[in-house]
Design a protein around this motif. Structure first.
Motif, PDB file in Angstrom:
ATOM      1  N   ASN A   1       7.051  -9.760 -20.676  1.00  7.59           N
ATOM      2  CA  ASN A   1       6.020  -8.741 -20.479  1.00  7.59           C
ATOM      3  C   ASN A   1       4.765  -9.387 -19.906  1.00  7.59           C
ATOM      4  O   ASN A   1       3.825  -9.674 -20.618  1.00  7.59           O
ATOM      5  N   PHE A   2       4.773  -9.630 -18.572  1.00 11.10           N
ATOM      6  CA  PHE A   2       3.552 -10.156 -17.985  1.00 11.10           C
ATOM      7  C   PHE A   2       2.785  -9.030 -17.325  1.00 11.10           C
ATOM      8  O   PHE A   2       3.361  -8.096 -16.797  1.00 11.10           O
ATOM      9  N   LYS A   3       1.493  -9.154 -17.422  1.00  6.75           N
ATOM     10  CA  LYS A   3       0.617  -8.117 -16.872  1.00  6.75           C
ATOM     11  C   LYS A   3       0.368  -8.419 -15.403  1.00  6.75           C
ATOM     12  O   LYS A   3      -0.149  -9.468 -15.049  1.00  6.75           O
ATOM     13  N   ASP A   4       0.763  -7.503 -14.556  1.00  6.46           N
ATOM     14  CA  ASP A   4       0.549  -7.661 -13.122  1.00  6.46           C
ATOM     15  C   ASP A   4      -0.663  -6.834 -12.720  1.00  6.46           C
ATOM     16  O   ASP A   4      -0.724  -5.638 -12.993  1.00  6.46           O
ATOM     17  N   THR A   5      -1.592  -7.469 -12.089  1.00  5.30           N
ATOM     18  CA  THR A   5      -2.779  -6.778 -11.626  1.00  5.30           C
ATOM     19  C   THR A   5      -2.399  -5.913 -10.428  1.00  5.30           C
ATOM     20  O   THR A   5      -1.818  -6.398  -9.466  1.00  5.30           O
ATOM     21  N   VAL A   6      -2.718  -4.655 -10.508  1.00  6.16           N
ATOM     22  CA  VAL A   6      -2.443  -3.760  -9.387  1.00  6.16           C
ATOM     23  C   VAL A   6      -3.561  -3.946  -8.373  1.00  6.16           C
ATOM     24  O   VAL A   6      -4.722  -3.694  -8.655  1.00  6.16           O
ATOM     25  N   ALA A   7      -3.189  -4.432  -7.230  1.00  2.52           N
ATOM     26  CA  ALA A   7      -4.157  -4.713  -6.173  1.00  2.52           C
ATOM     27  C   ALA A   7      -4.051  -3.658  -5.082  1.00  2.52           C
ATOM     28  O   ALA A   7      -3.178  -2.782  -5.123  1.00  2.52           O
ATOM     29  N   ILE A   8      -4.907  -3.773  -4.126  1.00  3.29           N
ATOM     30  CA  ILE A   8      -4.927  -2.828  -3.018  1.00  3.29           C
ATOM     31  C   ILE A   8      -3.628  -2.889  -2.214  1.00  3.29           C
ATOM     32  O   ILE A   8      -3.289  -1.946  -1.515  1.00  3.29           O
ATOM     33  N   PHE A   9      -2.884  -3.961  -2.336  1.00  5.70           N
ATOM     34  CA  PHE A   9      -1.644  -4.125  -1.576  1.00  5.70           C
ATOM     35  C   PHE A   9      -0.449  -3.407  -2.195  1.00  5.70           C
ATOM     36  O   PHE A   9       0.586  -3.301  -1.569  1.00  5.70           O
ATOM     37  N   HIS A  10      -0.572  -2.940  -3.417  1.00  4.84           N
ATOM     38  CA  HIS A  10       0.547  -2.286  -4.085  1.00  4.84           C
ATOM     39  C   HIS A  10       0.785  -0.883  -3.526  1.00  4.84           C
ATOM     40  O   HIS A  10      -0.144  -0.112  -3.348  1.00  4.84           O
ATOM     41  N   GLY A  11       2.048  -0.585  -3.291  1.00  7.36           N
ATOM     42  CA  GLY A  11       2.435   0.746  -2.874  1.00  7.36           C
ATOM     43  C   GLY A  11       2.980   1.517  -4.060  1.00  7.36           C
ATOM     44  O   GLY A  11       3.256   0.958  -5.125  1.00  7.36           O
ATOM     45  N   LEU A  12       3.153   2.806  -3.881  1.00  5.88           N
ATOM     46  CA  LEU A  12       3.702   3.637  -4.952  1.00  5.88           C
ATOM     47  C   LEU A  12       5.199   3.414  -5.119  1.00  5.88           C
ATOM     48  O   LEU A  12       5.741   3.522  -6.210  1.00  5.88           O
ATOM     49  N   ARG A  13       5.874   3.130  -3.999  1.00  3.25           N
ATOM     50  CA  ARG A  13       7.305   2.861  -4.047  1.00  3.25           C
ATOM     51  C   ARG A  13       7.619   1.767  -3.029  1.00  3.25           C
ATOM     52  O   ARG A  13       6.866   1.563  -2.076  1.00  3.25           O
ATOM     53  N   ALA A  14       8.721   1.123  -3.247  1.00  4.59           N
ATOM     54  CA  ALA A  14       9.117   0.037  -2.349  1.00  4.59           C
ATOM     55  C   ALA A  14       9.614   0.605  -1.020  1.00  4.59           C
ATOM     56  O   ALA A  14      10.325   1.618  -0.999  1.00  4.59           O
ATOM     57  N   PRO A  15       9.262  -0.031   0.094  1.00  3.65           N
ATOM     58  CA  PRO A  15       9.782   0.413   1.391  1.00  3.65           C
ATOM     59  C   PRO A  15      11.296   0.259   1.458  1.00  3.65           C
ATOM     60  O   PRO A  15      11.878  -0.582   0.763  1.00  3.65           O
ATOM     61  N   THR A  16      11.923   1.052   2.276  1.00  2.00           N
ATOM     62  CA  THR A  16      13.385   1.007   2.397  1.00  2.00           C
ATOM     63  C   THR A  16      13.862  -0.142   3.286  1.00  2.00           C
ATOM     64  O   THR A  16      15.022  -0.518   3.223  1.00  2.00           O
ATOM     65  N   ILE A  17      12.990  -0.699   4.077  1.00  2.00           N
ATOM     66  CA  ILE A  17      13.353  -1.785   4.989  1.00  2.00           C
ATOM     67  C   ILE A  17      13.328  -3.117   4.237  1.00  2.00           C
ATOM     68  O   ILE A  17      12.438  -3.371   3.432  1.00  2.00           O
ATOM     69  N   SER A  18      14.322  -3.949   4.499  1.00  2.00           N
ATOM     70  CA  SER A  18      14.389  -5.255   3.830  1.00  2.00           C
ATOM     71  C   SER A  18      13.302  -6.173   4.401  1.00  2.00           C
ATOM     72  O   SER A  18      12.774  -5.940   5.490  1.00  2.00           O
ATOM     73  N   ILE A  19      13.022  -7.229   3.684  1.00  2.00           N
ATOM     74  CA  ILE A  19      12.014  -8.188   4.137  1.00  2.00           C
ATOM     75  C   ILE A  19      12.469  -8.843   5.438  1.00  2.00           C
ATOM     76  O   ILE A  19      11.670  -9.013   6.367  1.00  2.00           O
ATOM     77  N   GLN A  20      13.751  -9.184   5.534  1.00  2.00           N
ATOM     78  CA  GLN A  20      14.281  -9.800   6.751  1.00  2.00           C
ATOM     79  C   GLN A  20      14.107  -8.889   7.961  1.00  2.00           C
ATOM     80  O   GLN A  20      13.632  -9.316   9.009  1.00  2.00           O
ATOM     81  N   HIS A  21      14.476  -7.620   7.808  1.00  2.00           N
ATOM     82  CA  HIS A  21      14.327  -6.684   8.924  1.00  2.00           C
ATOM     83  C   HIS A  21      12.851  -6.440   9.257  1.00  2.00           C
ATOM     84  O   HIS A  21      12.506  -6.236  10.421  1.00  2.00           O
ATOM     85  N   TYR A  22      12.010  -6.447   8.252  1.00  2.00           N
ATOM     86  CA  TYR A  22      10.579  -6.242   8.475  1.00  2.00           C
ATOM     87  C   TYR A  22       9.980  -7.410   9.257  1.00  2.00           C
ATOM     88  O   TYR A  22       9.212  -7.207  10.204  1.00  2.00           O
TER      89      TYR A  22
ATOM     90  N   ASP B   1       1.063 -17.285  -0.125  1.00  2.00           N
ATOM     91  CA  ASP B   1       1.204 -18.206  -1.251  1.00  2.00           C
ATOM     92  C   ASP B   1      -0.153 -18.521  -1.875  1.00  2.00           C
ATOM     93  O   ASP B   1      -0.299 -18.507  -3.104  1.00  2.00           O
ATOM     94  N   ARG B   2      -1.158 -18.765  -1.059  1.00  2.00           N
ATOM     95  CA  ARG B   2      -2.496 -19.055  -1.582  1.00  2.00           C
ATOM     96  C   ARG B   2      -3.094 -17.837  -2.282  1.00  2.00           C
ATOM     97  O   ARG B   2      -3.761 -17.972  -3.301  1.00  2.00           O
ATOM     98  N   PHE B   3      -2.859 -16.660  -1.744  1.00  2.00           N
ATOM     99  CA  PHE B   3      -3.357 -15.439  -2.381  1.00  2.00           C
ATOM    100  C   PHE B   3      -2.732 -15.259  -3.763  1.00  2.00           C
ATOM    101  O   PHE B   3      -3.421 -14.947  -4.732  1.00  2.00           O
ATOM    102  N   ILE B   4      -1.431 -15.474  -3.847  1.00  2.00           N
ATOM    103  CA  ILE B   4      -0.709 -15.332  -5.115  1.00  2.00           C
ATOM    104  C   ILE B   4      -1.211 -16.359  -6.135  1.00  2.00           C
ATOM    105  O   ILE B   4      -1.373 -16.053  -7.311  1.00  2.00           O
ATOM    106  N   GLN B   5      -1.455 -17.584  -5.680  1.00  2.00           N
ATOM    107  CA  GLN B   5      -1.919 -18.641  -6.578  1.00  2.00           C
ATOM    108  C   GLN B   5      -3.327 -18.376  -7.123  1.00  2.00           C
ATOM    109  O   GLN B   5      -3.629 -18.747  -8.245  1.00  2.00           O
ATOM    110  N   ARG B   6      -4.164 -17.722  -6.326  1.00  2.00           N
ATOM    111  CA  ARG B   6      -5.568 -17.556  -6.710  1.00  2.00           C
ATOM    112  C   ARG B   6      -5.869 -16.223  -7.378  1.00  2.00           C
ATOM    113  O   ARG B   6      -7.019 -15.970  -7.739  1.00  2.00           O
ATOM    114  N   THR B   7      -4.883 -15.373  -7.507  1.00  2.00           N
ATOM    115  CA  THR B   7      -5.090 -14.070  -8.146  1.00  2.00           C
ATOM    116  C   THR B   7      -4.054 -13.871  -9.243  1.00  2.00           C
ATOM    117  O   THR B   7      -3.157 -14.691  -9.414  1.00  2.00           O
TER     118      THR B   7
END
Length: 146
Positions: free
Chosen positions: A57-78, A101-107
């Motif tokens: 149970n880790f608390k994830d900070t909801v940032a401006i980058f979070h969407g309401l649902r995951a996109p249907t396109i895979s990361i590779q295709h994106y 990576d730096r954003f994830i490490q610092r937030t």
């Protein structure tokens, strides 16, 4: 005056060709290998974080980058889509990965399927403006977001 260019004379240039940093000129069809490697790293990170969020149970900070649902396109295709339409160099994607990576490490944000696409397009846009000589405006990149 000094230069920031890296001297690649002593480095095995096959590595650059294999990853797609050299040899991709106009008329060359294909996706650089570095894009597949980066998408694989991002997908594994997302999968690991989502598995951990279910068990731990880790608390994830909801940032401006979070969407309401995951996109249907895979990361590779994106990533392939961004490469195809944005005209960025393969180096931009490597720098974009470093930015993420730096954003994830610092937030307190964890990379998930709800934010990975938005973080990726934002970091590619910033990397293109920093690395490439020619790039599109922000509105063009916004059209690439699905």
């Amino acid at each position: 005056m000094g230069t920031l260019a890296i001297d690649t004379e002593g480095v095995d240039s096959d590595i650059y060709f294999d990853l797609g940093f050299k040899g991709l000129g106009k008329g060359v069809v294909g996706t650089p290998r570095i894009l597949s490697l980066l998408s694989s790293l991002l997908e594994k990170s997302v999968q690991k974080n989502e598995t951990e969020s279910e068990t731990v149970n880790f608390k994830d900070t909801v940032a401006i980058f979070h969407g309401l649902r995951a996109p249907t396109i895979s990361i590779q295709h994106y990533i392939d889509r961004i490469f195809k339409y944005a005209g960025c160099s393969p180096s931009c994607f490597l720098v974009a990965y470093i930015y993420v990576d730096r954003f994830i490490q610092r937030t307190d944000v964890h990379l998930t399927s709800l934010n990975v696409h938005r973080l990726l397009i934002t970091s590619v846009l910033v990397a293109a403006k920093f690395i490439d000589d020619a790039f599109f405006n922000n509105a063009y990149y916004a059209e690439l977001v699905e």
